[in-house]
Design a protein around this motif. Sequence first.
Motif, PDB file in Angstrom:
ATOM      1  N   ASP A 131       0.824  -1.211   0.000  1.00 56.22           N
ATOM      2  CA  ASP A 131       0.000   0.000   0.000  1.00 56.22           C
ATOM      3  C   ASP A 131       0.857   1.260   0.000  1.00 56.22           C
ATOM      4  OD1 ASP A 131      -2.285  -1.522  -0.016  1.00 56.22           O
ATOM      5  OD2 ASP A 131      -2.675  -1.304   2.138  1.00 56.22           O
ATOM      6  N   VAL A 132       1.900   1.259   0.807  1.00 53.37           N
ATOM      7  CA  VAL A 132       2.796   2.415   0.861  1.00 53.37           C
ATOM      8  C   VAL A 132       3.478   2.606  -0.490  1.00 53.37           C
ATOM      9  CG1 VAL A 132       4.938   3.275   1.877  1.00 53.37           C
ATOM     10  CG2 VAL A 132       3.146   2.360   3.351  1.00 53.37           C
ATOM     11  N   ALA A 133       3.985   1.522  -1.074  1.00 55.20           N
ATOM     12  CA  ALA A 133       4.666   1.613  -2.371  1.00 55.20           C
ATOM     13  C   ALA A 133       3.722   2.094  -3.458  1.00 55.20           C
ATOM     14  CB  ALA A 133       5.275   0.265  -2.741  1.00 55.20           C
ATOM     15  N   GLU A 134       2.485   1.610  -3.462  1.00 58.33           N
ATOM     16  CA  GLU A 134       1.530   2.035  -4.488  1.00 58.33           C
ATOM     17  C   GLU A 134       1.114   3.483  -4.313  1.00 58.33           C
ATOM     18  OE1 GLU A 134      -1.596  -0.915  -4.463  1.00 58.33           O
ATOM     19  OE2 GLU A 134      -0.448  -2.237  -5.788  1.00 58.33           O
ATOM     20  N   SER A 135       1.132   3.985  -3.092  1.00 55.53           N
ATOM     21  CA  SER A 135       0.769   5.392  -2.900  1.00 55.53           C
ATOM     22  C   SER A 135       1.832   6.312  -3.505  1.00 55.53           C
ATOM     23  CB  SER A 135       0.567   5.706  -1.422  1.00 55.53           C
ATOM     24  OG  SER A 135       1.796   5.745  -0.731  1.00 55.53           O
ATOM     25  N   PHE A 136       3.066   5.850  -3.634  1.00 57.76           N
ATOM     26  CA  PHE A 136       4.124   6.642  -4.259  1.00 57.76           C
ATOM     27  C   PHE A 136       4.236   6.364  -5.745  1.00 57.76           C
ATOM     28  CE2 PHE A 136       5.618   7.259   0.022  1.00 57.76           C
ATOM     29  CZ  PHE A 136       6.178   8.515  -0.028  1.00 57.76           C
ATOM     30  N   ALA A 137       4.044   5.119  -6.149  1.00 64.29           N
ATOM     31  CA  ALA A 137       4.342   4.715  -7.517  1.00 64.29           C
ATOM     32  C   ALA A 137       3.237   5.062  -8.495  1.00 64.29           C
ATOM     33  CB  ALA A 137       4.605   3.211  -7.571  1.00 64.29           C
ATOM     34  N   ASN A 138       2.029   5.360  -8.025  1.00 56.07           N
ATOM     35  CA  ASN A 138       0.877   5.613  -8.891  1.00 56.07           C
ATOM     36  C   ASN A 138       0.661   4.457  -9.864  1.00 56.07           C
ATOM     37  OD1 ASN A 138       0.381   8.081  -7.696  1.00 56.07           O
ATOM     38  ND2 ASN A 138       1.688   9.169  -9.114  1.00 56.07           N
ATOM     39  N   GLY A 139       0.832   3.282  -9.381  1.00 56.41           N
ATOM     40  CA  GLY A 139       0.638   2.085 -10.187  1.00 56.41           C
ATOM     41  C   GLY A 139       0.698   0.864  -9.299  1.00 56.41           C
ATOM     42  N   GLU A 140       0.618  -0.290  -9.924  1.00 59.00           N
ATOM     43  CA  GLU A 140       0.634  -1.536  -9.168  1.00 59.00           C
ATOM     44  C   GLU A 140       2.055  -1.977  -8.869  1.00 59.00           C
ATOM     45  OE1 GLU A 140      -1.839  -4.879 -10.333  1.00 59.00           O
ATOM     46  OE2 GLU A 140      -2.906  -3.493 -11.658  1.00 59.00           O
ATOM     47  N   VAL A 141       2.201  -2.569  -7.694  1.00 55.41           N
ATOM     48  CA  VAL A 141       3.465  -3.183  -7.338  1.00 55.41           C
ATOM     49  C   VAL A 141       3.178  -4.577  -6.815  1.00 55.41           C
ATOM     50  CG1 VAL A 141       4.619  -1.013  -6.751  1.00 55.41           C
ATOM     51  CG2 VAL A 141       3.458  -2.297  -4.975  1.00 55.41           C
ATOM     52  N   GLU A 142       4.159  -5.441  -6.944  1.00 57.42           N
ATOM     53  CA  GLU A 142       4.101  -6.775  -6.349  1.00 57.42           C
ATOM     54  C   GLU A 142       5.162  -6.823  -5.272  1.00 57.42           C
ATOM     55  OE1 GLU A 142       4.836  -9.574  -9.472  1.00 57.42           O
ATOM     56  OE2 GLU A 142       2.814  -9.352 -10.321  1.00 57.42           O
ATOM     57  N   ILE A 143       4.818  -7.461  -4.173  1.00 59.90           N
ATOM     58  CA  ILE A 143       5.757  -7.595  -3.069  1.00 59.90           C
ATOM     59  C   ILE A 143       6.084  -9.074  -2.911  1.00 59.90           C
ATOM     60  CG2 ILE A 143       6.159  -7.183  -0.613  1.00 59.90           C
ATOM     61  CD1 ILE A 143       5.724  -4.617  -2.164  1.00 59.90           C
ATOM     62  N   VAL A 187      11.287  -7.888  -1.951  1.00 58.72           N
ATOM     63  CA  VAL A 187      11.432  -7.384  -3.318  1.00 58.72           C
ATOM     64  C   VAL A 187      10.171  -6.592  -3.650  1.00 58.72           C
ATOM     65  CG1 VAL A 187      11.716  -7.987  -5.749  1.00 58.72           C
ATOM     66  CG2 VAL A 187      12.863  -9.336  -3.972  1.00 58.72           C
ATOM     67  N   ILE A 188      10.346  -5.346  -4.047  1.00 62.64           N
ATOM     68  CA  ILE A 188       9.234  -4.508  -4.505  1.00 62.64           C
ATOM     69  C   ILE A 188       9.380  -4.381  -6.011  1.00 62.64           C
ATOM     70  CG2 ILE A 188       8.147  -2.238  -4.389  1.00 62.64           C
ATOM     71  CD1 ILE A 188       9.181  -2.012  -1.530  1.00 62.64           C
ATOM     72  N   ARG A 189       8.427  -4.958  -6.732  1.00 67.80           N
ATOM     73  CA  ARG A 189       8.479  -5.015  -8.198  1.00 67.80           C
ATOM     74  C   ARG A 189       7.372  -4.115  -8.759  1.00 67.80           C
ATOM     75  NH1 ARG A 189       7.884 -10.098  -8.306  1.00 67.80           N
ATOM     76  NH2 ARG A 189      10.094 -10.514  -8.057  1.00 67.80           N
ATOM     77  N   PHE A 190       7.757  -3.145  -9.576  1.00 65.21           N
ATOM     78  CA  PHE A 190       6.801  -2.242 -10.209  1.00 65.21           C
ATOM     79  C   PHE A 190       6.309  -2.908 -11.490  1.00 65.21           C
ATOM     80  CE2 PHE A 190       9.662   0.163  -7.609  1.00 65.21           C
ATOM     81  CZ  PHE A 190       8.807   1.019  -6.918  1.00 65.21           C
ATOM     82  N   VAL A 191       5.017  -3.247 -11.538  1.00 66.42           N
ATOM     83  CA  VAL A 191       4.522  -4.064 -12.645  1.00 66.42           C
ATOM     84  C   VAL A 191       3.627  -3.322 -13.630  1.00 66.42           C
ATOM     85  CG1 VAL A 191       4.709  -6.224 -11.361  1.00 66.42           C
ATOM     86  CG2 VAL A 191       2.592  -4.939 -11.247  1.00 66.42           C
ATOM     87  N   SER A 192       3.046  -2.190 -13.265  1.00 68.20           N
ATOM     88  CA  SER A 192       2.100  -1.560 -14.180  1.00 68.20           C
ATOM     89  C   SER A 192       2.682  -0.371 -14.935  1.00 68.20           C
ATOM     90  CB  SER A 192       0.839  -1.117 -13.430  1.00 68.20           C
ATOM     91  OG  SER A 192       1.156  -0.125 -12.488  1.00 68.20           O
ATOM     92  N   GLU A 193       3.797   0.140 -14.500  1.00 70.79           N
ATOM     93  CA  GLU A 193       4.412   1.291 -15.154  1.00 70.79           C
ATOM     94  C   GLU A 193       5.826   0.933 -15.577  1.00 70.79           C
ATOM     95  OE1 GLU A 193       2.877   4.251 -15.709  1.00 70.79           O
ATOM     96  OE2 GLU A 193       1.060   3.492 -14.781  1.00 70.79           O
ATOM     97  N   LEU A 194       6.272   1.529 -16.667  1.00 72.71           N
ATOM     98  CA  LEU A 194       7.645   1.328 -17.122  1.00 72.71           C
ATOM     99  C   LEU A 194       8.551   2.371 -16.478  1.00 72.71           C
ATOM    100  CD1 LEU A 194       7.131   0.693 -20.949  1.00 72.71           C
ATOM    101  CD2 LEU A 194       7.672  -0.990 -19.198  1.00 72.71           C
ATOM    102  N   GLY A 195       9.788   2.007 -16.217  1.00 68.45           N
ATOM    103  CA  GLY A 195      10.770   2.935 -15.705  1.00 68.45           C
ATOM    104  C   GLY A 195      10.762   3.067 -14.193  1.00 68.45           C
ATOM    105  N   VAL A 196      11.593   3.969 -13.727  1.00 62.43           N
ATOM    106  CA  VAL A 196      11.743   4.234 -12.304  1.00 62.43           C
ATOM    107  C   VAL A 196      10.741   5.324 -11.915  1.00 62.43           C
ATOM    108  CG1 VAL A 196      13.349   5.016 -10.524  1.00 62.43           C
ATOM    109  CG2 VAL A 196      14.191   3.657 -12.451  1.00 62.43           C
ATOM    110  N   PRO A 197       9.946   5.122 -10.856  1.00 58.25           N
ATOM    111  CA  PRO A 197       9.012   6.176 -10.430  1.00 58.25           C
ATOM    112  C   PRO A 197       9.764   7.470 -10.124  1.00 58.25           C
ATOM    113  CG  PRO A 197       8.556   4.128  -9.277  1.00 58.25           C
ATOM    114  CD  PRO A 197       9.833   3.923 -10.034  1.00 58.25           C
ATOM    115  N   PRO A 198       9.153   8.610 -10.393  1.00 61.30           N
ATOM    116  CA  PRO A 198       9.860   9.886 -10.240  1.00 61.30           C
ATOM    117  C   PRO A 198      10.271  10.203  -8.801  1.00 61.30           C
ATOM    118  CG  PRO A 198       7.543  10.247 -10.731  1.00 61.30           C
ATOM    119  CD  PRO A 198       7.800   8.781 -10.897  1.00 61.30           C
ATOM    120  N   ASN A 199       9.538   9.701  -7.816  1.00 59.26           N
ATOM    121  CA  ASN A 199       9.875  10.004  -6.423  1.00 59.26           C
ATOM    122  C   ASN A 199      10.355   8.751  -5.691  1.00 59.26           C
ATOM    123  OD1 ASN A 199       7.387   8.829  -6.581  1.00 59.26           O
ATOM    124  ND2 ASN A 199       6.367  10.235  -5.209  1.00 59.26           N
ATOM    125  N   ILE A 200      11.223   7.993  -6.338  1.00 60.47           N
ATOM    126  CA  ILE A 200      11.696   6.720  -5.782  1.00 60.47           C
ATOM    127  C   ILE A 200      12.469   6.911  -4.479  1.00 60.47           C
ATOM    128  CG2 ILE A 200      13.815   6.634  -7.147  1.00 60.47           C
ATOM    129  CD1 ILE A 200      11.595   3.639  -6.188  1.00 60.47           C
TER     130      ILE A 200
END
Length: 182
Positions: free
Chosen positions: A90-102, A112-125
């Motif tokens: 939930d915390v990761a998705e609130s920053f990433a504006n997309g889905e993540v898998e844990i 492992v936090i895997r960003f699955v719905s967006e390409l690239g590194v989130p802007p506020n990583i």
Amino acid sequence: MIQKLPRYYRDSPQVTELERVLDIQAQGLRSAVTDTLAQLFVDSATWGLDLWEQWTGLPTDHSRPYAYRRSRVTSKLRGQGSTTLAMIRDVAESFANGEVEIEERTAEYTIVIRFVSELGVPPNISDLMDAVNEIKPAHLAVRYEYRFRTWGQVAGLTWGQVGQYTWGEIREEELSGTDRTL
């Protein structure tokens, strides 16, 4: 309101002016009430974000956009209580504006936090990393995995289809005007 008054008041210029001024004041009050109520919710707060940040112990940075500040407050609120994988997601998705898998790798003491719905590194990583480090158990390491487009995924396209894009855009963004969605 003036339409509800008797005719002799409606014809009076003084009463008409008084009603006009009272209507302006009433509209201002309605607007102030609506704005004040908006501050009670993180997702709509503007000037009230200072209070939310103070309440959650976050530093206030007026140079940052509201969306950024809201995501930090939301993350802090979601991160309270016992740490679970769902909370970290939930915390990761609130920053990433997309889905993540844990994924929890118990033998390696790693999450492992895997960003699955967006390409690239989130802007506020970096802010996400700080928030996750604050709520995760101290003995666990965190690994972040990102998705990028590879050469193999664009190999079938012609230069005319991708020539107007930089490699960074091809790697991280949806391409418009191409025959394939990458």
